[in-house]
Design a protein around this motif. Sequence first.
Motif, PDB file in Angstrom:
ATOM      1  N   TYR A 100     -33.843  10.530  39.059  1.00 32.00           N
ATOM      2  CA  TYR A 100     -33.070  10.815  38.107  1.00 32.00           C
ATOM      3  C   TYR A 100     -32.639   9.750  37.568  1.00 32.00           C
ATOM      4  O   TYR A 100     -31.983   9.734  35.873  1.00 32.00           O
ATOM      5  CB  TYR A 100     -31.591  11.572  38.114  1.00 32.00           C
ATOM      6  N   HIS A 101     -32.617   8.556  37.973  1.00 36.66           N
ATOM      7  CA  HIS A 101     -32.173   7.651  37.174  1.00 36.66           C
ATOM      8  C   HIS A 101     -32.758   6.855  36.316  1.00 36.66           C
ATOM      9  O   HIS A 101     -32.935   6.678  35.083  1.00 36.66           O
ATOM     10  CB  HIS A 101     -31.700   6.235  38.077  1.00 36.66           C
ATOM     11  N   TYR A 102     -34.199   7.147  37.019  1.00 34.75           N
ATOM     12  CA  TYR A 102     -35.404   6.479  35.657  1.00 34.75           C
ATOM     13  C   TYR A 102     -35.020   7.436  34.558  1.00 34.75           C
ATOM     14  O   TYR A 102     -35.192   7.402  33.543  1.00 34.75           O
ATOM     15  CB  TYR A 102     -36.872   7.307  36.191  1.00 34.75           C
ATOM     16  N   LEU A 103     -35.150   8.831  34.742  1.00 39.44           N
ATOM     17  CA  LEU A 103     -34.802   9.687  33.284  1.00 39.44           C
ATOM     18  C   LEU A 103     -33.411   9.406  33.104  1.00 39.44           C
ATOM     19  O   LEU A 103     -33.546   9.352  31.135  1.00 39.44           O
ATOM     20  CB  LEU A 103     -34.948  10.875  34.017  1.00 39.44           C
ATOM     21  N   ASN A 104     -32.566   9.256  33.240  1.00 41.65           N
ATOM     22  CA  ASN A 104     -30.981   9.339  32.829  1.00 41.65           C
ATOM     23  C   ASN A 104     -30.873   8.141  31.909  1.00 41.65           C
ATOM     24  O   ASN A 104     -30.169   7.671  31.510  1.00 41.65           O
ATOM     25  CB  ASN A 104     -30.072   9.442  33.890  1.00 41.65           C
ATOM     26  N   SER A 105     -31.233   7.059  32.943  1.00 41.46           N
ATOM     27  CA  SER A 105     -31.539   5.511  31.749  1.00 41.46           C
ATOM     28  C   SER A 105     -32.454   5.329  30.669  1.00 41.46           C
ATOM     29  O   SER A 105     -32.080   4.837  29.806  1.00 41.46           O
ATOM     30  CB  SER A 105     -31.469   4.609  32.900  1.00 41.46           C
ATOM     31  N   GLN A 129     -28.785  -1.838  38.199  1.00 37.65           N
ATOM     32  CA  GLN A 129     -27.570  -0.658  38.104  1.00 37.65           C
ATOM     33  C   GLN A 129     -28.777   1.131  38.717  1.00 37.65           C
ATOM     34  O   GLN A 129     -29.952   1.027  38.169  1.00 37.65           O
ATOM     35  CB  GLN A 129     -27.019  -0.465  37.101  1.00 37.65           C
ATOM     36  N   LEU A 130     -27.762   1.810  39.059  1.00 44.15           N
ATOM     37  CA  LEU A 130     -28.506   3.452  39.154  1.00 44.15           C
ATOM     38  C   LEU A 130     -27.528   3.900  38.353  1.00 44.15           C
ATOM     39  O   LEU A 130     -26.549   3.719  38.391  1.00 44.15           O
ATOM     40  CB  LEU A 130     -28.698   3.424  39.941  1.00 44.15           C
ATOM     41  N   TRP A 131     -27.935   5.178  37.553  1.00 43.03           N
ATOM     42  CA  TRP A 131     -27.679   6.094  36.977  1.00 43.03           C
ATOM     43  C   TRP A 131     -27.608   7.263  37.356  1.00 43.03           C
ATOM     44  O   TRP A 131     -29.222   8.183  37.268  1.00 43.03           O
ATOM     45  CB  TRP A 131     -28.161   5.522  35.068  1.00 43.03           C
ATOM     46  N   SER A 132     -26.789   8.313  37.278  1.00 46.15           N
ATOM     47  CA  SER A 132     -26.395   9.999  37.635  1.00 46.15           C
ATOM     48  C   SER A 132     -26.034  10.485  36.157  1.00 46.15           C
ATOM     49  O   SER A 132     -26.091   9.429  35.149  1.00 46.15           O
ATOM     50  CB  SER A 132     -25.659   9.395  38.375  1.00 46.15           C
ATOM     51  N   VAL A 168     -23.199   3.829  36.830  1.00 46.55           N
ATOM     52  CA  VAL A 168     -23.080   4.617  35.661  1.00 46.55           C
ATOM     53  C   VAL A 168     -23.676   6.167  35.206  1.00 46.55           C
ATOM     54  O   VAL A 168     -24.814   6.562  36.187  1.00 46.55           O
ATOM     55  CB  VAL A 168     -24.442   4.315  34.545  1.00 46.55           C
ATOM     56  N   ILE A 169     -22.375   6.901  35.043  1.00 44.00           N
ATOM     57  CA  ILE A 169     -23.160   9.183  34.782  1.00 44.00           C
ATOM     58  C   ILE A 169     -23.464   8.283  33.488  1.00 44.00           C
ATOM     59  O   ILE A 169     -22.133   7.874  32.455  1.00 44.00           O
ATOM     60  CB  ILE A 169     -21.581   9.612  34.859  1.00 44.00           C
ATOM     61  N   ILE A 170     -23.881   8.973  33.247  1.00 44.00           N
ATOM     62  CA  ILE A 170     -24.349   9.808  31.677  1.00 44.00           C
ATOM     63  C   ILE A 170     -23.777  11.567  31.492  1.00 44.00           C
ATOM     64  O   ILE A 170     -24.329  11.788  32.111  1.00 44.00           O
ATOM     65  CB  ILE A 170     -26.287   9.435  31.175  1.00 44.00           C
ATOM     66  N   SER A 171     -23.737  11.453  30.080  1.00 45.82           N
ATOM     67  CA  SER A 171     -23.253  13.150  30.698  1.00 45.82           C
ATOM     68  C   SER A 171     -23.057  13.559  28.664  1.00 45.82           C
ATOM     69  O   SER A 171     -23.084  12.370  27.972  1.00 45.82           O
ATOM     70  CB  SER A 171     -21.557  13.279  30.962  1.00 45.82           C
ATOM     71  N   ALA A 172     -22.257  14.377  28.672  1.00 45.46           N
ATOM     72  CA  ALA A 172     -22.811  15.049  27.224  1.00 45.46           C
ATOM     73  C   ALA A 172     -21.743  16.022  26.224  1.00 45.46           C
ATOM     74  O   ALA A 172     -21.816  16.334  27.650  1.00 45.46           O
ATOM     75  CB  ALA A 172     -24.020  15.571  26.782  1.00 45.46           C
ATOM     76  N   ALA A 173     -20.987  15.780  25.223  1.00 41.53           N
ATOM     77  CA  ALA A 173     -19.904  17.265  24.992  1.00 41.53           C
ATOM     78  C   ALA A 173     -19.778  17.251  23.347  1.00 41.53           C
ATOM     79  O   ALA A 173     -20.809  15.789  22.738  1.00 41.53           O
ATOM     80  CB  ALA A 173     -18.922  16.606  25.653  1.00 41.53           C
ATOM     81  N   GLN A 174     -20.008  17.921  22.384  1.00 45.30           N
ATOM     82  CA  GLN A 174     -19.527  18.162  21.353  1.00 45.30           C
ATOM     83  C   GLN A 174     -18.657  17.423  20.978  1.00 45.30           C
ATOM     84  O   GLN A 174     -17.078  18.244  21.801  1.00 45.30           O
ATOM     85  CB  GLN A 174     -19.707  19.924  20.937  1.00 45.30           C
ATOM     86  N   ALA A 175     -17.925  16.715  20.122  1.00 46.78           N
ATOM     87  CA  ALA A 175     -17.359  15.909  20.320  1.00 46.78           C
ATOM     88  C   ALA A 175     -16.112  16.716  19.052  1.00 46.78           C
ATOM     89  O   ALA A 175     -16.582  17.554  17.815  1.00 46.78           O
ATOM     90  CB  ALA A 175     -17.644  14.268  19.407  1.00 46.78           C
TER      91      ALA A 175
END
Length: 407
Positions: A100-105, A129-132, A168-175
Amino acid sequence: MTNHLVEELPLFSGTADATELAHYSEIARRAASLLTEGALQRDESGAVPHEAIELLREHGLAKLVVPERFGGSGAHWETAFAVVRILGRADASIAQILGYHYLNSSCLAFYGQGRDQSRFFEKIAAQEQLWSDALNPVDPDLSLVADGEGYRLNGLKRFATGAAATDVIISAAQASGGAHDGKVVIFAFERTREGVHFQDDWDHLGQRASASGSVKFQDIEITEDDIVGFDEGTAFSTLVTPGVQLLFGNIYLAAAQGALEQARELTLARKNSWFLSGVDTYAQDPLVHRTLGELVAKTQAVEALADRLNRRYDEVIGRGTAVTAEDRAQLEVEIAGLKVVSTEVALEVTSRVYEATGASSTKRSIGLDVFWRNVRTHSLHDPVDYKKVEVGAYFLNGTVQPISLYT
């Protein structure tokens, strides 16, 4: 610091050679041997696997796919999936977090085309660093509301794999409002940011050390510097989803391989034989040979398909923004086929190895059941029957399923 637009340079190109694959596979094997030692304890406790994450850093695996110009290893996806598969034989939970880290980053590339992502990549490389992520699409959407020059993030996301263990946490939302009103914004922020609350509610049959619990966001400040890019639904940007499905196929394959490796050791260690077999040991029994031979052959077939698609993924994403909708569709359907066979073969292998290893191998202290529990749990991520539908509809009519975080 503002993420300015820059001249676009390819972040992914070419394919792995034998030297690269051998080098990082050996590193992964060393890491896997250490992960094996605590795998059962991590499974039993279900605790956040901080020590295992540190082990990944110590072996330099966090920066594997970061381009060399940013201080990373510059390895290819074929290599990354090979590393995950090797680790998955030892501990599928830790392998999932790393994959997941590879894909998220790499969302820095998928969603941030043309943006200056050097500061993100350089920090991954320098700090290992590792990303989730917190992107589960079946949850209600997060709220991202304008606040001054930035935004405030609120909401709950379940199945935030690795978030409690990584950096690090990656996420998404409509602004809503502000400079990016109406856009689906992709953003990343440190796990320790004020307002991040881990719910510690992951209590499932398998993948118990994957830290896949819920995370609650409460008035988290999101600035322009946190923005990775925007989800505009291009063929290239949405290649991240087939990448996730390809990761799953490799993890299920790893479970089958790991179960077979342990079954071989257990069978060779068995004393005596079944009284009707006419041989001295179970390892000489032709029925044991038949059982394991069948399972090995099926696993080898899945491995051949996975190897081909791991390289094909490099070939397709290397086209960058030149990737077409048809390119993506073909890759998506091929990977869906891997998802089907890897799921079914892994479930069969991890349950049937007991026919060779016998009743003594069901002891909890042996832990052979972990492989089946992990596959049975994770393979429910999205219904494999719908992957069959994807493959069949495309084969018959050229129909492509709607693009989503599952297809």
